[in-house]
Every structure is written in C-alpha cells, then in structure tokens.
Design a protein around this motif. Sequence first.
Motif, PDB file in Angstrom:
ATOM      1  N   ILE A  13     -24.322 -12.690   1.936  1.00  0.00           N
ATOM      2  CA  ILE A  13     -24.201 -11.228   1.928  1.00  0.00           C
ATOM      3  C   ILE A  13     -24.509 -10.676   0.542  1.00  0.00           C
ATOM      4  CG2 ILE A  13     -21.717 -11.217   1.461  1.00  0.00           C
ATOM      5  CD1 ILE A  13     -23.586  -8.803   3.774  1.00  0.00           C
ATOM      6  N   TYR A  14     -24.250 -11.448  -0.489  1.00  0.00           N
ATOM      7  CA  TYR A  14     -24.511 -10.980  -1.849  1.00  0.00           C
ATOM      8  C   TYR A  14     -26.006 -10.902  -2.122  1.00  0.00           C
ATOM      9  CZ  TYR A  14     -19.600 -12.017  -2.188  1.00  0.00           C
ATOM     10  OH  TYR A  14     -18.255 -12.049  -1.950  1.00  0.00           O
ATOM     11  N   GLU A  15     -26.763 -11.896  -1.642  1.00  0.00           N
ATOM     12  CA  GLU A  15     -28.216 -11.833  -1.815  1.00  0.00           C
ATOM     13  C   GLU A  15     -28.836 -10.776  -0.904  1.00  0.00           C
ATOM     14  OE1 GLU A  15     -26.814 -15.015  -1.433  1.00  0.00           O
ATOM     15  OE2 GLU A  15     -27.001 -15.646  -3.517  1.00  0.00           O
ATOM     16  N   ALA A  16     -28.219 -10.528   0.245  1.00  0.00           N
ATOM     17  CA  ALA A  16     -28.743  -9.512   1.157  1.00  0.00           C
ATOM     18  C   ALA A  16     -28.652  -8.118   0.555  1.00  0.00           C
ATOM     19  CB  ALA A  16     -28.009  -9.565   2.493  1.00  0.00           C
ATOM     20  N   THR A  17     -27.749  -7.915  -0.409  1.00  0.00           N
ATOM     21  CA  THR A  17     -27.678  -6.612  -1.075  1.00  0.00           C
ATOM     22  C   THR A  17     -28.882  -6.372  -1.964  1.00  0.00           C
ATOM     23  OG1 THR A  17     -26.356  -7.520  -2.881  1.00  0.00           O
ATOM     24  CG2 THR A  17     -25.156  -6.555  -1.021  1.00  0.00           C
ATOM     25  N   LEU A  18     -29.702  -7.387  -2.160  1.00  0.00           N
ATOM     26  CA  LEU A  18     -30.939  -7.193  -2.919  1.00  0.00           C
ATOM     27  C   LEU A  18     -31.930  -6.340  -2.141  1.00  0.00           C
ATOM     28  CD1 LEU A  18     -31.479 -10.800  -4.314  1.00  0.00           C
ATOM     29  CD2 LEU A  18     -30.718  -8.786  -5.585  1.00  0.00           C
ATOM     30  N   ILE A  19     -31.812  -6.317  -0.816  1.00  0.00           N
ATOM     31  CA  ILE A  19     -32.764  -5.559  -0.002  1.00  0.00           C
ATOM     32  C   ILE A  19     -32.693  -4.064  -0.302  1.00  0.00           C
ATOM     33  CG2 ILE A  19     -33.447  -4.961   2.354  1.00  0.00           C
ATOM     34  CD1 ILE A  19     -32.455  -7.791   3.155  1.00  0.00           C
ATOM     35  N   PRO A  20     -31.513  -3.420  -0.249  1.00  0.00           N
ATOM     36  CA  PRO A  20     -31.496  -1.990  -0.600  1.00  0.00           C
ATOM     37  C   PRO A  20     -31.870  -1.746  -2.053  1.00  0.00           C
ATOM     38  CG  PRO A  20     -29.288  -2.732   0.003  1.00  0.00           C
ATOM     39  CD  PRO A  20     -30.220  -3.859   0.257  1.00  0.00           C
ATOM     40  N   PHE A  77     -34.922   0.709  -3.228  1.00  0.00           N
ATOM     41  CA  PHE A  77     -34.773   1.748  -4.250  1.00  0.00           C
ATOM     42  C   PHE A  77     -35.809   1.571  -5.365  1.00  0.00           C
ATOM     43  CE2 PHE A  77     -32.701   3.284  -8.197  1.00  0.00           C
ATOM     44  CZ  PHE A  77     -32.689   4.630  -7.891  1.00  0.00           C
ATOM     45  N   ILE A  78     -36.013   0.343  -5.811  1.00  0.00           N
ATOM     46  CA  ILE A  78     -37.007   0.092  -6.866  1.00  0.00           C
ATOM     47  C   ILE A  78     -38.402   0.442  -6.368  1.00  0.00           C
ATOM     48  CG2 ILE A  78     -38.109  -1.725  -8.232  1.00  0.00           C
ATOM     49  CD1 ILE A  78     -35.303  -3.066  -8.365  1.00  0.00           C
ATOM     50  N   LEU A  79     -38.706   0.093  -5.122  1.00  0.00           N
ATOM     51  CA  LEU A  79     -40.016   0.434  -4.563  1.00  0.00           C
ATOM     52  C   LEU A  79     -40.192   1.940  -4.451  1.00  0.00           C
ATOM     53  CD1 LEU A  79     -40.299  -2.305  -1.802  1.00  0.00           C
ATOM     54  CD2 LEU A  79     -41.583  -2.168  -3.939  1.00  0.00           C
ATOM     55  N   TRP A  80     -39.114   2.647  -4.117  1.00  0.00           N
ATOM     56  CA  TRP A  80     -39.195   4.107  -4.054  1.00  0.00           C
ATOM     57  C   TRP A  80     -39.506   4.677  -5.436  1.00  0.00           C
ATOM     58  CZ3 TRP A  80     -35.945   7.816  -6.316  1.00  0.00           C
ATOM     59  CH2 TRP A  80     -36.201   9.133  -5.926  1.00  0.00           C
ATOM     60  N   LEU A  87     -47.475  -0.904  -2.427  1.00  0.00           N
ATOM     61  CA  LEU A  87     -46.034  -1.157  -2.475  1.00  0.00           C
ATOM     62  C   LEU A  87     -45.631  -2.472  -1.797  1.00  0.00           C
ATOM     63  CD1 LEU A  87     -44.486   2.395  -2.091  1.00  0.00           C
ATOM     64  CD2 LEU A  87     -44.725   1.009  -4.145  1.00  0.00           C
ATOM     65  N   PRO A  88     -46.229  -2.875  -0.670  1.00  0.00           N
ATOM     66  CA  PRO A  88     -45.864  -4.184  -0.122  1.00  0.00           C
ATOM     67  C   PRO A  88     -46.186  -5.345  -1.066  1.00  0.00           C
ATOM     68  CG  PRO A  88     -46.887  -2.874   1.576  1.00  0.00           C
ATOM     69  CD  PRO A  88     -47.046  -2.117   0.278  1.00  0.00           C
ATOM     70  N   LEU A  89     -47.259  -5.229  -1.820  1.00  0.00           N
ATOM     71  CA  LEU A  89     -47.598  -6.269  -2.794  1.00  0.00           C
ATOM     72  C   LEU A  89     -46.577  -6.300  -3.928  1.00  0.00           C
ATOM     73  CD1 LEU A  89     -49.697  -8.419  -3.417  1.00  0.00           C
ATOM     74  CD2 LEU A  89     -50.993  -6.706  -4.669  1.00  0.00           C
ATOM     75  N   VAL A  90     -46.162  -5.123  -4.387  1.00  0.00           N
ATOM     76  CA  VAL A  90     -45.110  -5.040  -5.405  1.00  0.00           C
ATOM     77  C   VAL A  90     -43.819  -5.630  -4.854  1.00  0.00           C
ATOM     78  CG1 VAL A  90     -43.706  -3.470  -6.788  1.00  0.00           C
ATOM     79  CG2 VAL A  90     -46.152  -3.056  -6.556  1.00  0.00           C
ATOM     80  N   ALA A  91     -43.519  -5.336  -3.591  1.00  0.00           N
ATOM     81  CA  ALA A  91     -42.311  -5.868  -2.962  1.00  0.00           C
ATOM     82  C   ALA A  91     -42.362  -7.396  -2.905  1.00  0.00           C
ATOM     83  CB  ALA A  91     -42.143  -5.299  -1.565  1.00  0.00           C
ATOM     84  N   LEU A  92     -43.531  -7.952  -2.625  1.00  0.00           N
ATOM     85  CA  LEU A  92     -43.666  -9.403  -2.568  1.00  0.00           C
ATOM     86  C   LEU A  92     -43.369 -10.035  -3.922  1.00  0.00           C
ATOM     87  CD1 LEU A  92     -44.437 -11.917  -0.959  1.00  0.00           C
ATOM     88  CD2 LEU A  92     -46.806 -11.504  -1.647  1.00  0.00           C
ATOM     89  N   ALA A 116     -38.438  -9.599   0.636  1.00  0.00           N
ATOM     90  CA  ALA A 116     -39.486  -8.582   0.507  1.00  0.00           C
ATOM     91  C   ALA A 116     -39.923  -8.081   1.877  1.00  0.00           C
ATOM     92  CB  ALA A 116     -40.682  -9.157  -0.259  1.00  0.00           C
ATOM     93  N   ALA A 117     -40.072  -9.005   2.831  1.00  0.00           N
ATOM     94  CA  ALA A 117     -40.470  -8.596   4.178  1.00  0.00           C
ATOM     95  C   ALA A 117     -39.409  -7.696   4.805  1.00  0.00           C
ATOM     96  CB  ALA A 117     -40.693  -9.830   5.050  1.00  0.00           C
ATOM     97  N   ALA A 118     -38.154  -8.011   4.569  1.00  0.00           N
ATOM     98  CA  ALA A 118     -37.075  -7.173   5.100  1.00  0.00           C
ATOM     99  C   ALA A 118     -37.097  -5.797   4.450  1.00  0.00           C
ATOM    100  CB  ALA A 118     -35.724  -7.838   4.878  1.00  0.00           C
TER     101      ALA A 118
END
Length: 91
Positions: free
Chosen positions: A7-14, A18-21, A33-38, A63-65
């Motif tokens: 659950i702690y690593e899953a908090t990296l998704i939001p 935010f960073i991608l935004w 943006l998908p490349l940056v996310a990767l 990144a996919a999530a």
Amino acid sequence: MNIDISIYEATLIPAMIFILWIVGEAGLQKRFLPLVALFLGIALGLIFIGFTPAGAIAGVLLAAAAVGFHSGPKNVLQALKKTPIDIRRTE
C-alpha cells in the motif's frame, strides 16, 4: 521473480499523476506524458522498491496505472460529451 507492491508503494501512483499534471501544465505536449510516466515510474520503482529487475518492472506497472487512471476517466468524459446521433427519419 516476486513483485510485491504494498500500500505504501501504491501511494506513488497519485504522486506520479500529480507530477505528470505539473509537467503537462509546464508546457510539455500531452502525447509525451506517458513516456515521462514510464521513466518516472521506473525511477521511483528502483528507488522505493529496490534496485532490482523487479523494482524496474514494478515501476513500469506503476506508470501504467498512473496513465490509466488519467486516461480512463478522461475518455469516459469525452464519450459523455458527444451528442447522440439522431436516428429519426426526416421527411
């Protein structure tokens, strides 16, 4: 190879969303943006999960999530905004 995302690593998704935004608002074209996310996902996976192949793969999954959580609702909203086609006959 065991990829365990807690659950702690899953908090990296939001955090990634935010960073991608921020990157998108800074002027980067949205198609990149998908490349940056990767790259961001792999980096965060290696840092937080471990400098192993499993960490890199977990980063790709993060990144996919993040991209999926962004594009899924966006696509639904775009579909809802389209006007329905009028199939009534005109005479």
